[in-house]
Design a protein around this motif. Structure first.
Motif, short mmCIF file in Angstrom:
data_model
loop_
_atom_site.label_atom_id
_atom_site.label_comp_id
_atom_site.label_asym_id
_atom_site.label_seq_id
_atom_site.Cartn_x
_atom_site.Cartn_y
_atom_site.Cartn_z
N LEU A 95 0.83 -1.21 0.00
CA LEU A 95 0.00 0.00 0.00
C LEU A 95 0.87 1.26 0.00
O LEU A 95 0.61 2.21 -0.75
CB LEU A 95 -0.93 0.00 1.22
N LEU A 96 1.91 1.26 0.82
CA LEU A 96 2.81 2.41 0.88
C LEU A 96 3.59 2.58 -0.42
O LEU A 96 3.86 3.70 -0.86
CB LEU A 96 3.78 2.28 2.06
N GLU A 97 3.94 1.46 -1.06
CA GLU A 97 4.65 1.55 -2.34
C GLU A 97 3.79 2.23 -3.40
O GLU A 97 4.29 3.02 -4.20
CB GLU A 97 5.03 0.14 -2.82
N ILE A 98 2.49 1.93 -3.40
CA ILE A 98 1.61 2.47 -4.43
C ILE A 98 1.15 3.89 -4.09
O ILE A 98 1.28 4.81 -4.90
CB ILE A 98 0.37 1.57 -4.61
N THR A 99 0.62 4.05 -2.89
CA THR A 99 -0.05 5.31 -2.54
C THR A 99 0.80 6.25 -1.70
O THR A 99 0.46 7.42 -1.55
CB THR A 99 -1.34 5.04 -1.76
N ALA A 146 -6.68 13.67 -5.80
CA ALA A 146 -6.70 12.22 -6.06
C ALA A 146 -5.70 11.49 -5.18
O ALA A 146 -5.92 10.34 -4.76
CB ALA A 146 -6.39 11.94 -7.54
N ALA A 147 -4.58 12.17 -4.84
CA ALA A 147 -3.56 11.55 -3.98
C ALA A 147 -4.11 11.24 -2.59
O ALA A 147 -3.55 10.38 -1.89
CB ALA A 147 -2.35 12.48 -3.87
N GLY A 148 -5.18 11.91 -2.19
CA GLY A 148 -5.77 11.67 -0.87
C GLY A 148 -6.89 10.66 -0.87
O GLY A 148 -7.57 10.49 0.15
N THR A 149 -7.09 9.97 -1.99
CA THR A 149 -8.15 8.96 -2.04
C THR A 149 -7.66 7.59 -1.57
O THR A 149 -8.45 6.72 -1.26
CB THR A 149 -8.68 8.79 -3.48
N LEU A 150 -6.35 7.38 -1.58
CA LEU A 150 -5.72 6.08 -1.33
C LEU A 150 -5.96 5.13 -2.50
O LEU A 150 -5.94 3.91 -2.34
CB LEU A 150 -6.22 5.45 -0.02
N GLU A 157 3.44 7.55 -10.13
CA GLU A 157 3.17 7.46 -11.56
C GLU A 157 2.01 8.36 -12.01
O GLU A 157 1.74 8.49 -13.21
CB GLU A 157 2.87 6.01 -11.94
N LYS A 158 1.30 8.97 -11.04
CA LYS A 158 0.19 9.89 -11.32
C LYS A 158 -0.89 9.23 -12.17
O LYS A 158 -1.31 9.76 -13.21
CB LYS A 158 0.71 11.19 -11.99
N LYS A 159 -1.34 8.05 -11.74
CA LYS A 159 -2.45 7.39 -12.41
C LYS A 159 -3.18 6.51 -11.40
O LYS A 159 -2.62 6.12 -10.37
CB LYS A 159 -1.95 6.55 -13.59
N TRP A 160 -4.46 6.25 -11.68
CA TRP A 160 -5.23 5.37 -10.80
C TRP A 160 -4.59 3.99 -10.77
O TRP A 160 -4.12 3.50 -11.80
CB TRP A 160 -6.67 5.26 -11.28
N SER A 161 -4.59 3.38 -9.60
CA SER A 161 -3.99 2.06 -9.45
C SER A 161 -5.03 0.98 -9.76
O SER A 161 -5.90 0.68 -8.92
CB SER A 161 -3.44 1.88 -8.03
N GLU A 162 -4.94 0.41 -10.95
CA GLU A 162 -5.83 -0.71 -11.32
C GLU A 162 -5.60 -1.89 -10.37
O GLU A 162 -6.54 -2.59 -9.99
CB GLU A 162 -5.57 -1.12 -12.76
N GLU A 163 -4.35 -2.10 -10.01
CA GLU A 163 -4.00 -3.20 -9.10
C GLU A 163 -4.74 -3.06 -7.78
O GLU A 163 -5.36 -4.02 -7.28
CB GLU A 163 -2.49 -3.22 -8.86
N LEU A 164 -4.68 -1.89 -7.20
CA LEU A 164 -5.31 -1.66 -5.90
C LEU A 164 -6.82 -1.81 -5.98
O LEU A 164 -7.44 -2.46 -5.12
CB LEU A 164 -4.93 -0.27 -5.39
N CYS A 165 -7.42 -1.23 -7.01
CA CYS A 165 -8.87 -1.34 -7.17
C CYS A 165 -9.30 -2.80 -7.29
O CYS A 165 -10.30 -3.22 -6.68
CB CYS A 165 -9.33 -0.55 -8.40
#
Length: 499
Positions: free
Chosen positions: A121-125, A177-181, A187-195
């Motif tokens: 989670l910390l690596e991504i967000t 968007a950075a505060g949504t987790l 990379e400044k893009k939504w994390s498909e992996e996380l979703c």
């Protein structure tokens, strides 16, 4: 003369600010709206209130403006972070917005750690799973209001919903968007992996844009309602803290901000996207392109002082409440306050902890309690500064804005507790100025936000630390830090008695 408008959509009110191309504040209008708190830990608002009150404020501002509405070239936004707004396929609001200071989602935060893992989670967000963030709110709705989520077509944050109602266009910008987790911050893009891991459809995520980007003109209907010209350009805007940083000139390495509003933040500019704070502080995208900021948060900063006034001096002004503050010695005659009225975030991500007065005796007067509250708020903010310094950052000058910048004694307390030079700005409007600057930059008035800041921001006064006060406060600060650990178990035990 050319003009822009900054809209600051806060937790308790919306403020609209008209500024000219000399960086002067020409007009200001504010309209308040209520919180909805049905249960302990719940905090919601009706998004239509934001739109209605902003429309009222802009209408009043345009009515007071003695120039041509066509000369108001642009409008941009600052907004409270993290709040969840859900729209259906017809773009209607599905439920009240769940706000940043809502703490019902502890269970969902634990679930995120269970399925994603803290390290990943910390690596991504670059941020821990905290109750205030947006993803835990989405998971709460998924668990307890599945029919609502099933009907949702997009989620938005507060100022993005307001902008949508003014333009008809749906976007979210990077600083919010950075505060949504849910954003891959680096990379400044939504994390498909996380979703995918947490079971949230990534199609709910709106398109991403930069903070200064042009996203459309106001609609003809909104122009008719407010008196603004249909040619008024609209720019994406930013999260309240990122806009506060812009409006305070935090636009280069080494610059630090202390902002004391309802919550309190210590925010420091970052050029790098890979500094590692192990999740101890927030790490967000800045409104400045290709920049970031780190931030520690006190959930109930100015709110602690407002609560104290409303509870013990409801009919008095803050100026009266704080009369004689400078005559109370350091340590408020042996009285300590911890500002955990709604839990805490930095350095303790703890929704159960609650505030304490420690050391009360019969000799204490109301002004002693007021001094203790102010010192406690400042100590909590200093815990974030400690984290920054321990990471190797140099913090020797801090811009102070918000409620903490309105009292000279409090500014000196900040200088002494932080052991840093405190700078007060000559025209301190915080996030609203940052929003106006984004509109000015987006409108092409300047080649950079820094050029804009050179015109819009002026320093008024500095406060330097007093050596003997620094030593005394350092001693008291060590005691302050003990209170959390000493009261944690007691507050957990008291949870069942809260209603």
């Amino acid at each position: 003369m050319k003009y822009v408008i900054g809209v600051d959509l806060g937790t308790s009110a919306v403020k609209v600010l008209l500024m000219n191309n000399k960086g002067e504040v020409c007009l200001e209008v504010s309209k308040s709206y209520p919180l909805i708190q049905e249960k302990s830990g719940y905090s919601e608002q009706d998004p239509t209130e934001w739109v209605g009150k902003t429309t009222e404020a802009l209408t009043e501002l345009v009515r007071q403006f003695d120039g041509d509405a066509e000369s108001i070239e642009g409008i941009s936004f600052s907004g409270q972070m993290h709040g969840l707004v859900l729209l259906d396929a017809e773009q209607n609001v599905l439920r009240n917005a769940i706000l940043w200071n809502d703490t019902r989602t502890t269970e969902q935060c634990e679930h995120i750690y269970d399925v994603v893992g803290e390290e990943r989670l910390l690596e991504i967000t670059k941020n821990p799973a905290l109750e205030g963030f947006t993803l835990p709110k989405l998971l709460w709705v998924k668990q307890y209001e599945p029919d609502v989520l099933a009907r949702a077509s997009v989620f938005m944050l507060p100022k993005d919903y307001l902008r949508f109602k003014m333009t008809g266009a749906i976007h979210m910008e990077y600083s919010d968007a950075a505060g949504t987790l849910m954003l891959n911050v680096e990379e400044k893009k939504w994390s498909e992996e996380l979703c995918e891991i947490v079971g949230i459809d990534s199609k709910l995520c709106p398109p991403l844009v930069g903070s200064h980007e042009f996203v459309g003109h106001i609609t003809v209907q909104f122009a008719d309602e407010t008196g603004l010209a249909p040619s008024t350009k609209v720019f994406a805007g930013g999260a309240d803290n990122a806009c506060g940083a812009i409006g305070s000139g935090i636009l280069s390495e080494g610059k630090t901000l202390c902002s004391i509003g309802t919550s309190g933040v210590v925010l420091s500019y970052e050029e790098r996207n890979n500094r590692d704070f192990q999740g101890k502080v927030h790490y967000f995208n800045h409104c400045e392109e290709h920049a970031f900021y780190t931030m520690g948060v006190t959930l109930a900063a100015g709110y602690s002082l407002s609560w104290f006034k409303d509870t013990f001096a409801k009919d008095e002004q803050f100026e009266t409440l704080l009369e004689g503050l400078d005559n109370v010695p350091i340590g408020a005659k042996g009285l300590l306050f911890t500002p955990y009225l709604v839990g805490e975030r930095t350095p303790h991500a703890d929704s159960m902890i609650r505030a304490s007065f420690i050391g009360m005796d019969a000799s204490h007067k109301r002004i002693d309690f007021a001094r203790a509250v102010i010192e406690g708020i400042t100590f909590s903010l200093h815990e974030s500064i400690e984290i920054f310094r321990e990471s190797g950052k140099t913090i020797d000058t801090i811009i102070s804005i918000g409620g903490g910048a309105k009292n000279n004694t409090w500014l000196q307390i900040q200088a002494d507790v932080f052991n840093a030079t405190i700078v007060k700005l000559s025209s301190e409007q915080g996030p609203a100025v940052g929003a106006a600057m984004l509109a000015a930059y987006g409108s092409g008035w300047y080649d950079s936000l820094q050029q804009c800041a050179d015109v819009f921001i002026q320093e008024e006064k500095t406060y330097t630390p007093i050596r003997e006060n620094v030593a005394r406060y350092n001693e008291l600060f060590q005691l302050y830090k003990d209170v959390y650990s000493q009261t944690k178990r007691l507050n957990e035990g008291l949870k069942s008695f809260r209603t």
